[in-house]
Enzyme design. Structure first.
Site, mmCIF file in Angstrom:
data_model
loop_
_atom_site.group_PDB
_atom_site.id
_atom_site.type_symbol
_atom_site.label_atom_id
_atom_site.label_comp_id
_atom_site.label_asym_id
_atom_site.label_seq_id
_atom_site.Cartn_x
_atom_site.Cartn_y
_atom_site.Cartn_z
ATOM 1 N N HIS A 134 0.804 -1.225 0.000
ATOM 2 C CA HIS A 134 0.000 0.000 0.000
ATOM 3 C C HIS A 134 0.839 1.279 0.000
ATOM 4 C CE1 HIS A 134 -3.703 -2.158 0.428
ATOM 5 N NE2 HIS A 134 -3.405 -2.646 1.624
ATOM 6 N N ASP A 170 -3.726 -10.661 -2.148
ATOM 7 C CA ASP A 170 -4.159 -10.126 -0.859
ATOM 8 C C ASP A 170 -5.638 -9.734 -0.932
ATOM 9 O OD1 ASP A 170 -4.352 -7.850 1.288
ATOM 10 O OD2 ASP A 170 -2.344 -8.640 1.595
ATOM 11 N N HIS A 172 -6.805 -7.047 0.066
ATOM 12 C CA HIS A 172 -6.848 -5.613 -0.201
ATOM 13 C C HIS A 172 -6.151 -5.305 -1.530
ATOM 14 C CE1 HIS A 172 -7.207 -6.093 4.169
ATOM 15 N NE2 HIS A 172 -7.930 -4.984 4.145
#
Length: 382
Positions: A134, A170, A172
């Site tokens: 991220h 993942d 996310h």
């Protein structure tokens, strides 16, 4: 499928610790190494243990801005400053001691994995501490300080690799890696994740294709909450193999977050460890078929850090090493972990399948949309 597998050990990565109340626990990595060792995988002739090293500032700057790196260093050394503008503060990304140094070890471990694969010392390499997908060039995000997958991929490109495929499983969206390479046609990113309509970071929709010459090389598969093993694997098989075969990467780079598990507290998918075994098998086969066997993998999210992450990543590494795992976890591992937790942990690698429909119409629609939007750009039938 042959080839040696490298396991990157980075004991200093335990310092990447947001605090005891934070969901991203270093134990998810430490327990993984313990389970891999307890299963005897480190002693296999097909396995080489690789020592991590901290990334240099020059390497980190392949992706991150000088101002962000300096802010990270100063914040972690206890200095006061406007750290919130760099993503630090209460919540997801609290400042912790020696933040720069700890994150540099994670990055260095992913570069060591990439280097070993590029040089041919091993065919596959795994950094369980990595996968911090991220982080953005100028700010921390989603528990991630520095974006080790993006940095390692940039490092590979800088050493003459012409095409890298990044596959992120993942729960996310791999937004940081997508953002870093949004205009880079040499990097194909494929992220299968829970829809941004229901999960952080609120991105990763099919319409996010990349920009300029890279348009069409950023692929997102936003899955609805409740997606189970069968539907998730169907989405993977319908989208990932055809695109990798068309793109023909020289290196396959994967982020193996396991917060897709049905018991994970931060997401809403319903996978079991059975899906992780099949995903690892598919990725292994695709690495050999499309990338000459060159496969770099990292960990990622996984907030059942004692009950799921060690099993998920040991399953993946055993596949990399060509090893068959018994279903039963070693008694020594179970005893140690239960003693520390004062709680029971699963005793087997694999789990009873969860009930799910034969076909999930919501997932089928996502598959159709992705194939209709992306496949013609690769000369593939939708």
């Amino acid at each position: 499928m042959g080839g040696r597998a490298g396991l990157v050990l980075a004991p200093e990565a335990r310092a990447y610790d947001h605090g005891p109340q934070h969901p991203l626990r270093p134990e998810r990595v430490l327990y993984t190494w313990e389970l891999i060792r307890a299963c005897g995988l480190m002693e296999l002739p097909s396995v080489e243990v690789l020592a991590a090293r901290p990334a240099t500032d020059e390497e980190i700057l392949l992706v991150h801005t000088p101002e962000f790196v300096e802010a990270t260093r100063r914040a972690g050394h206890g200095e006061e400053g406007p750290w919130q503008r760099f993503g630090y503060g209460p919540g997801d990304n609290p400042v912790f001691p020696d933040m720069h140094e700890a994150a540099a070890v994670v990055v260095g471990a992913s570069i060591v994995a990439a280097e070993a694969v590029l040089e041919g010392r091993v065919a596959h390499a795994f950094n369980a501490a990595g996968g911090l997908h991220h982080a953005m060039p100028a700010r921390a995000s989603g528990f991630c300080v520095y974006n080790d997958p993006a940095i390692a991929i940039a490092w590979l490109l800088g050493r003459g690799v012409e095409r890298v495929a990044y596959v992120d499983v993942d729960a996310h969206h791999g937004d940081g890696v997508q953002a870093v390479f949004s205009r880079e046609p040499r990097v194909l990113t494929i992220s299968l994740h829970e829809s941004g309509l229901t999960l952080f970071p609120g991105t990763g929709f099919v319409e996010e294709l990349g920009e300029g010459e890279a348009e069409g090389t950023k692929v997102n598969v936003p899955l609805p909450p409740g997606t189970g093993d069968r539907a998730w694997l169907h989405a993977f098989e319908e989208i990932v193999p055809p695109l990798l075969r068309a793109f023909r990467p020289q290196v396959l780079f994967t982020q193996l977050g396991c917060d897709t598990h049905a018991t994970d507290p931060l997401a809403h998918l319903r996978l079991t460890t059975n899906a992780y075994r099949e995903t690892a098998r598919l990725l292994h086969a695709l690495a050999h078929e499309t990338a000459g066997g060159r496969w770099v993998a990292t960990g990622g999210g996984g907030y059942q850090w004692a009950r799921v992450a060690p099993r998920a990543w040991t399953i993946a590494f055993a596949e990399m090493a060509g090893a068959e795992l018994p279903d039963q976890l070693p008694e020594s591992f179970i005893e140690q972990i239960e003693f520390r937790l004062r709680a029971e942990v699963p005793t087997t690698f694999f789990e009873e399948p969860l009930p799910e429909p034969e076909r999930d119409a919501r997932v089928e629609e996502v598959i159709r949309l992705v194939r209709r939007t992306i496949f013609p750009r690769f000369g593939l039938a939708p």
